[in-house]
Design a protein around this motif. Structure first.
Motif, PDB file in Angstrom:
ATOM      1  N   VAL A 121       0.831  -1.196   0.000  1.00  0.00           N
ATOM      2  CA  VAL A 121       0.000   0.000   0.000  1.00  0.00           C
ATOM      3  C   VAL A 121       0.871   1.254   0.000  1.00  0.00           C
ATOM      4  O   VAL A 121       1.931   1.302   0.638  1.00  0.00           O
ATOM      5  N   LYS A 122       0.442   2.281  -0.715  1.00  0.00           N
ATOM      6  CA  LYS A 122       1.200   3.542  -0.812  1.00  0.00           C
ATOM      7  C   LYS A 122       0.629   4.652   0.055  1.00  0.00           C
ATOM      8  O   LYS A 122       1.347   5.577   0.440  1.00  0.00           O
ATOM      9  N   GLY A 123      -0.666   4.582   0.330  1.00  0.00           N
ATOM     10  CA  GLY A 123      -1.299   5.568   1.195  1.00  0.00           C
ATOM     11  C   GLY A 123      -2.312   4.889   2.092  1.00  0.00           C
ATOM     12  O   GLY A 123      -3.100   4.066   1.620  1.00  0.00           O
ATOM     13  N   LEU A 124      -2.279   5.214   3.397  1.00  0.00           N
ATOM     14  CA  LEU A 124      -3.196   4.574   4.339  1.00  0.00           C
ATOM     15  C   LEU A 124      -3.580   5.569   5.427  1.00  0.00           C
ATOM     16  O   LEU A 124      -2.712   6.163   6.072  1.00  0.00           O
ATOM     17  N   TRP A 125      -4.889   5.716   5.633  1.00  0.00           N
ATOM     18  CA  TRP A 125      -5.417   6.616   6.656  1.00  0.00           C
ATOM     19  C   TRP A 125      -6.522   5.902   7.406  1.00  0.00           C
ATOM     20  O   TRP A 125      -7.438   5.338   6.803  1.00  0.00           O
ATOM     21  N   GLN A 126      -6.446   5.935   8.760  1.00  0.00           N
ATOM     22  CA  GLN A 126      -7.426   5.239   9.588  1.00  0.00           C
ATOM     23  C   GLN A 126      -8.086   6.149  10.622  1.00  0.00           C
ATOM     24  O   GLN A 126      -8.906   5.685  11.404  1.00  0.00           O
ATOM     25  N   PHE A 127      -7.728   7.433  10.658  1.00  0.00           N
ATOM     26  CA  PHE A 127      -8.462   8.458  11.392  1.00  0.00           C
ATOM     27  C   PHE A 127      -8.544   8.190  12.892  1.00  0.00           C
ATOM     28  O   PHE A 127      -9.568   8.454  13.535  1.00  0.00           O
ATOM     29  N   MET A 128      -7.432   7.686  13.451  1.00  0.00           N
ATOM     30  CA  MET A 128      -7.404   7.312  14.858  1.00  0.00           C
ATOM     31  C   MET A 128      -7.062   8.480  15.783  1.00  0.00           C
ATOM     32  O   MET A 128      -7.300   8.401  16.985  1.00  0.00           O
ATOM     33  N   ASP A 129      -6.493   9.555  15.242  1.00  0.00           N
ATOM     34  CA  ASP A 129      -6.051  10.687  16.054  1.00  0.00           C
ATOM     35  C   ASP A 129      -7.028  11.847  15.858  1.00  0.00           C
ATOM     36  O   ASP A 129      -7.025  12.508  14.824  1.00  0.00           O
ATOM     37  N   ALA A 130      -7.855  12.086  16.852  1.00  0.00           N
ATOM     38  CA  ALA A 130      -8.869  13.135  16.734  1.00  0.00           C
ATOM     39  C   ALA A 130      -8.248  14.516  16.563  1.00  0.00           C
ATOM     40  O   ALA A 130      -8.849  15.409  15.947  1.00  0.00           O
ATOM     41  N   ASP A 131      -7.036  14.707  17.108  1.00  0.00           N
ATOM     42  CA  ASP A 131      -6.375  16.010  17.011  1.00  0.00           C
ATOM     43  C   ASP A 131      -5.643  16.201  15.686  1.00  0.00           C
ATOM     44  O   ASP A 131      -5.263  17.316  15.343  1.00  0.00           O
ATOM     45  N   ASN A 132      -5.413  15.126  14.978  1.00  0.00           N
ATOM     46  CA  ASN A 132      -4.755  15.190  13.665  1.00  0.00           C
ATOM     47  C   ASN A 132      -5.433  14.151  12.775  1.00  0.00           C
ATOM     48  O   ASN A 132      -4.850  13.136  12.409  1.00  0.00           O
ATOM     49  N   LEU A 133      -6.689  14.416  12.446  1.00  0.00           N
ATOM     50  CA  LEU A 133      -7.582  13.415  11.889  1.00  0.00           C
ATOM     51  C   LEU A 133      -7.078  12.827  10.576  1.00  0.00           C
ATOM     52  O   LEU A 133      -7.292  11.644  10.301  1.00  0.00           O
ATOM     53  N   PHE A 134      -6.395  13.614   9.783  1.00  0.00           N
ATOM     54  CA  PHE A 134      -6.010  13.154   8.448  1.00  0.00           C
ATOM     55  C   PHE A 134      -4.521  12.810   8.344  1.00  0.00           C
ATOM     56  O   PHE A 134      -3.950  12.792   7.255  1.00  0.00           O
ATOM     57  N   LYS A 135      -3.928  12.520   9.490  1.00  0.00           N
ATOM     58  CA  LYS A 135      -2.551  12.053   9.515  1.00  0.00           C
ATOM     59  C   LYS A 135      -2.475  10.663   8.906  1.00  0.00           C
ATOM     60  O   LYS A 135      -3.303   9.793   9.181  1.00  0.00           O
ATOM     61  N   ALA A 136      -1.471  10.429   8.072  1.00  0.00           N
ATOM     62  CA  ALA A 136      -1.331   9.155   7.382  1.00  0.00           C
ATOM     63  C   ALA A 136      -0.594   8.139   8.241  1.00  0.00           C
ATOM     64  O   ALA A 136       0.340   8.477   8.965  1.00  0.00           O
ATOM     65  N   SER A 137      -1.029   6.877   8.158  1.00  0.00           N
ATOM     66  CA  SER A 137      -0.240   5.768   8.691  1.00  0.00           C
ATOM     67  C   SER A 137       0.888   5.423   7.736  1.00  0.00           C
ATOM     68  O   SER A 137       1.986   5.052   8.146  1.00  0.00           O
ATOM     69  N   ILE A 138       0.613   5.549   6.451  1.00  0.00           N
ATOM     70  CA  ILE A 138       1.597   5.351   5.381  1.00  0.00           C
ATOM     71  C   ILE A 138       1.330   6.408   4.323  1.00  0.00           C
ATOM     72  O   ILE A 138       0.178   6.656   3.958  1.00  0.00           O
ATOM     73  N   GLY A 139       2.389   7.055   3.831  1.00  0.00           N
ATOM     74  CA  GLY A 139       2.229   8.060   2.794  1.00  0.00           C
ATOM     75  C   GLY A 139       2.016   9.450   3.355  1.00  0.00           C
ATOM     76  O   GLY A 139       2.173   9.692   4.560  1.00  0.00           O
TER      77      GLY A 139
END
Length: 343
Positions: A121-139
């Motif tokens: 995978v090249k980009g992954l977002w799971q929205f786990m951080d309410a203070d930084n909602l769009f922080k990527a897990s990968i990418g």
């Protein structure tokens, strides 16, 4: 030769006679205990066979009973098949009469993130951080445009999701809420744009049909991505409440009834000019057309807009709830898409 055949006949007959007189294995042997098999590890949503053995080993007159200390974690049927229902640990009880033993059970989960990482995978977002909602897990991190983005609960107690508000028209001006994805992909598929890619989206639609599946409570569409970076043209991939999935000229051949507040896993595997494939909860859906190489459905090298549409079709007053978003710079194979499973 005749003499040999006669001797063989009598030998076989004698053996059969003796066998008929002997006691069968285990006949009349009384159960004196139960030996527990190895601990069971089972993946969430699947099953494994637990094992237990009679003491003495040649006893045939027994019938074990199976039960679980916590069926919400793992349940077991009469044959010792253990189904993982939630991540955690419990024990099975195997019994007959006064004999009873325990078998430990661990239910684990091969997460979607692990599956995606294993296939590049090249980009992954799971929205786990309410203070930084769009922080990527990968990418790269996603860039929100607009306001009203919030964190909400995901499909399981271990996941979260982002609520993406629909666009609003205020004083005859559209105020668009969407995300910018600077993917960094190179041109591929034989063209000058990104013609081959895959998008994975776990989502649900609060504005879907009513529970009886006959009446729609929202307007027209949810747009999943938009290739025009200025958001001045129609979006390029839609979930259509009237039951279609895709884009004009490339909608899925089979219509679907999408249900309000039900979680779906969408996998969109794109090879423009060759093949478009849609998987909905692990089931393949063929598209009517494959699009054009370097056409308006190809991603720009500079990026792509997610959940954006130029004239307010996106959501029609209802948010889109997304718990996982992933991208690839290639078209996943059928087997890879199916292996991602369903929600």
């Amino acid at each position: 030769m005749k003499t040999v055949m006669i001797k063989s006949f009598y030998l076989v007959a004698a053996c059969l006679l003796l066998a008929g007189c002997e006691k069968r294995l285990g006949e009349g042997v009384t159960l004196t205990g139960i030996e527990a098999g190895e601990a069971v590890r089972v993946n969430l949503g699947t099953y494994e066979k637990a094992k237990a053995y009679p003491i003495p080993w040649d006893c045939t007159d027994y019938e074990f009973s199976w039960s679980s200390a916590d069926p919400s974690i793992a349940s077991v049927d009469n044959y010792g098949r253990v189904t993982g229902n939630d991540v955690g640990n419990t024990v099975l009880y195997v019994s007959q009469g006064s004999f009873k033993v325990e078998i430990p059970v661990e239910v684990y989960e091969i997460t979607l993130a692990e599956k995606l990482s294993a296939i590049g995978v090249k980009g992954l977002w799971q929205f786990m951080d309410a203070d930084n909602l769009f922080k990527a897990s990968i990418g790269p991190d996603l860039i929100p445009v607009g306001s009203g983005f919030t964190q909400v609960d995901g499909p399981t107690k271990r996941t979260k999701a982002a609520s993406l508000p629909s666009s609003q028209k205020i004083d005859d001006t559209w105020h668009h809420n969407h995300l910018i994805y600077n993917h960094g992909f190179a041109a591929n598929g034989g063209g000058k744009k990104v013609n081959e890619f895959t998008v994975v989206i776990d989502c649900k639609f609060p504005g879907g049909p009513t529970s009886d599946g006959t009446t729609w409570t929202n307007g027209k569409y949810y747009c999943l991505y938009q290739t025009a970076l200025d958001n001045t043209t129609d979006g390029d991939f839609f979930w259509r409440p009237s039951a279609n999935f895709g884009i004009t000229g490339s909608y899925s051949k089979t219509e679907h009834l999408f249900v309000k507040d039900k979680w779906y896993r969408f996998v969109i595997s794109v090879q423009l000019g060759k093949e478009l494939k849609y998987f909905i909860n692990g089931q393949k859906q063929e598209a009517n057309g494959a699009g054009e190489l370097d056409g308006d459905r190809a991603w720009q090298l500079a990026g792509v807009l997610l959940f954006a549409d130029e004239d307010g079709e996106n959501g029609q007053g209802f948010p889109l709830i997304v718990s996982c978003l992933a991208t690839f710079d290639r078209a996943l194979s059928d087997d890879e898409c199916r292996a991602l499973g369903s929600l």
